[in-house]
Design a protein around this motif. Structure first.
Motif, PDB file in Angstrom:
ATOM      1  N   LYS A 161      39.117  37.651  45.527  1.00  0.00           N
ATOM      2  CA  LYS A 161      39.388  37.506  44.099  1.00  0.00           C
ATOM      3  C   LYS A 161      40.894  37.531  43.855  1.00  0.00           C
ATOM      4  N   VAL A 217      34.808  40.399  36.016  1.00  0.00           N
ATOM      5  CA  VAL A 217      34.645  39.494  37.158  1.00  0.00           C
ATOM      6  C   VAL A 217      33.297  39.710  37.840  1.00  0.00           C
ATOM      7  N   ARG A 240      29.227  44.129  43.793  1.00  0.00           N
ATOM      8  CA  ARG A 240      29.843  44.250  42.465  1.00  0.00           C
ATOM      9  C   ARG A 240      30.614  45.558  42.338  1.00  0.00           C
ATOM     10  N   ARG A 268      30.395  37.857  35.749  1.00  0.00           N
ATOM     11  CA  ARG A 268      30.410  36.724  36.670  1.00  0.00           C
ATOM     12  C   ARG A 268      31.295  35.581  36.170  1.00  0.00           C
ATOM     13  N   ILE A 269      32.467  35.950  35.658  1.00  0.00           N
ATOM     14  CA  ILE A 269      33.470  34.974  35.269  1.00  0.00           C
ATOM     15  C   ILE A 269      34.461  34.843  36.413  1.00  0.00           C
ATOM     16  N   ASP A 270      34.855  33.622  36.733  1.00  0.00           N
ATOM     17  CA  ASP A 270      35.800  33.393  37.812  1.00  0.00           C
ATOM     18  C   ASP A 270      37.042  34.263  37.621  1.00  0.00           C
ATOM     19  N   SER A 271      37.515  34.841  38.717  1.00  0.00           N
ATOM     20  CA  SER A 271      38.603  35.817  38.609  1.00  0.00           C
ATOM     21  C   SER A 271      39.869  35.199  38.030  1.00  0.00           C
ATOM     22  N   PHE A 272      40.130  33.919  38.304  1.00  0.00           N
ATOM     23  CA  PHE A 272      41.300  33.264  37.718  1.00  0.00           C
ATOM     24  C   PHE A 272      41.207  33.282  36.195  1.00  0.00           C
ATOM     25  N   ILE A 273      40.060  32.829  35.672  1.00  0.00           N
ATOM     26  CA  ILE A 273      39.887  32.737  34.221  1.00  0.00           C
ATOM     27  C   ILE A 273      39.819  34.126  33.603  1.00  0.00           C
ATOM     28  N   ALA A 274      39.048  35.016  34.226  1.00  0.00           N
ATOM     29  CA  ALA A 274      38.845  36.347  33.651  1.00  0.00           C
ATOM     30  C   ALA A 274      40.160  37.112  33.538  1.00  0.00           C
ATOM     31  N   THR A 275      40.935  37.153  34.617  1.00  0.00           N
ATOM     32  CA  THR A 275      42.173  37.939  34.583  1.00  0.00           C
ATOM     33  C   THR A 275      43.260  37.252  33.776  1.00  0.00           C
ATOM     34  N   ASP A 320      43.920  38.553  40.863  1.00  0.00           N
ATOM     35  CA  ASP A 320      44.225  39.268  39.626  1.00  0.00           C
ATOM     36  C   ASP A 320      45.489  38.682  39.019  1.00  0.00           C
TER      37      ASP A 320
END
Length: 348
Positions: A74, A123, A221, A127-134, A76
């Motif tokens: 992932k 994340v 998780r 279950r949101i992609d780590s790029f988008i979520a962070t 951040d």
């Protein structure tokens, strides 16, 4: 039909391993020697070495922090925004609210851990992609930074910050700047966590094959959340250190550290333990970047050379990291599989 390649000799394999693992270390030495020959009066001096160690302590801490999520596969992207928020909150509590600096530091570290936990929950469970979520949570952090500062800098009063607080950055121990010792201590802690404890093995298994990690009973998780929590805690440490260094609250300073942190972490995954994020490799990579940037700066390079250097190095780092990961996967397939430590809570 393509002829089979002859197997490499044990000596050849050993040499290839040494080059892959310690090539960056050798590059660091070569760069230092090259700049020392080009700048004999300024570069190989104790003052210059101390300045390099101090100036790159915050990027080194951030790079070590982002190593934890990278170990799980992932990313951040909120660390730059988190750094800005942490250092602004530190200045706000000490300067405007009059809090004692030890209490302020503790609150900021806990806040960083909470922010990291939120990242991990978004994340892992949303279950949101780590790029988008962070990127999204980072934007929220930046909004809080603007709300706290109203877009203005936080400047201490005529008496400045407490001397004991600024000594967190300015003091020395055994002739070395204290920030360099923080980096070494954090590297040692992360090395133990990732290389000597089951936690690290779980994170690496999740990063290499999340489905396999679930099949062997690892709660993926939960460990992803723990990785982000650790990253947030380290960002809080970096924020406190940045406040002690700059002694002024700048709401826009955090993003300047995002790219160097990822360059260090990704380039570090090609050293010491090639193919996976590791703390000693990150330390070596940050050292390469520090020596290179210091030498380029002393040679009188233009201001735009620094982002060019960082961006080019990031591209090279990503390419090398992918190559090292593929090589490691090939070696695993060619060797008998090693057992994964039994997850906690399972019957023996």
């Amino acid at each position: 039909m393509t002829p089979l390649r002859p197997p490499r000799s044990p000596l050849g394999r050993r040499f290839g391993h040494l080059v892959g693992a310690y090539g960056l270390v050798a590059l660091t030495v070569l760069l230092f020697l090259a700049f020392s020959l080009a700048l004999p009066d300024t570069f190989p001096t104790l003052d210059n070495v101390s300045a390099v160690l101090s100036n790159h302590s915050v990027p080194a801490v951030l790079a070590l922090g982002v190593t934890l999520p990278i170990a799980t596969g992932k990313f951040d992207l909120s660390i730059g925004y988190g750094l800005g928020l942490a250092h602004v909150v530190t200045m706000q509590l000490i300067v405007a609210e009059g809090w004692l600096w030890p209490v302020t530091c503790l609150v900021v570290l806990l806040g960083g851990a909470v922010a990291g936990t939120v990242n991990g929950l978004v994340v892992a469970y949303a279950r949101i992609d780590s790029f988008i979520a962070t990127l999204g949570t980072g934007s929220v952090m930046y909004a809080f930074t603007g709300w706290i500062t109203d877009g203005a800098r936080i400047v201490p009063g005529p008496h400045g910050l407490p001397a004991a607080f600024t000594d967190l950055y300015d003091s020395r121990f055994l002739g070395l700047p204290v920030p360099a010792l923080y980096v070494l201590a954090l590297t040692a802690v992360l090395w133990v966590l990732l290389e000597r404890l089951p936690l690290g093995r779980y994170l690496y298994v999740i990063g290499s094959n999340p489905r396999a990690a679930e099949l062997v009973g690892i709660p993926t998780r939960r460990y992803v959340v723990r990785a982000f929590t650790g990253s947030g805690l380290v960002v809080g440490i970096a924020g406190v250190l940045l406040a002690a260094q700059q002694q002024i609250g700048n709401p826009s300073v955090g993003m300047d550290y995002l790219l160097p942190a990822f360059v260090g972490a990704l380039l570090g995954s090609t050293a010491i333990r090639p193919g996976r994020a590791n703390a000693p490799g990150t330390l070596v990579a940050v050292t390469v970047l520090a020596v290179g940037l210091a030498g380029i700066g002393q040679l009188g390079a233009q201001f735009w050379v620094t982002p060019l250097f960082n961006g080019s190095t990031l591209l090279i780092a990503v390419g090398l990291a992918g190559y090292a990961a593929r090589r490691q996967l090939q070696r695993r397939r060619a060797q008998p599989s090693r057992p994964v430590p039994e997850p906690p809570g399972t019957a023996s």
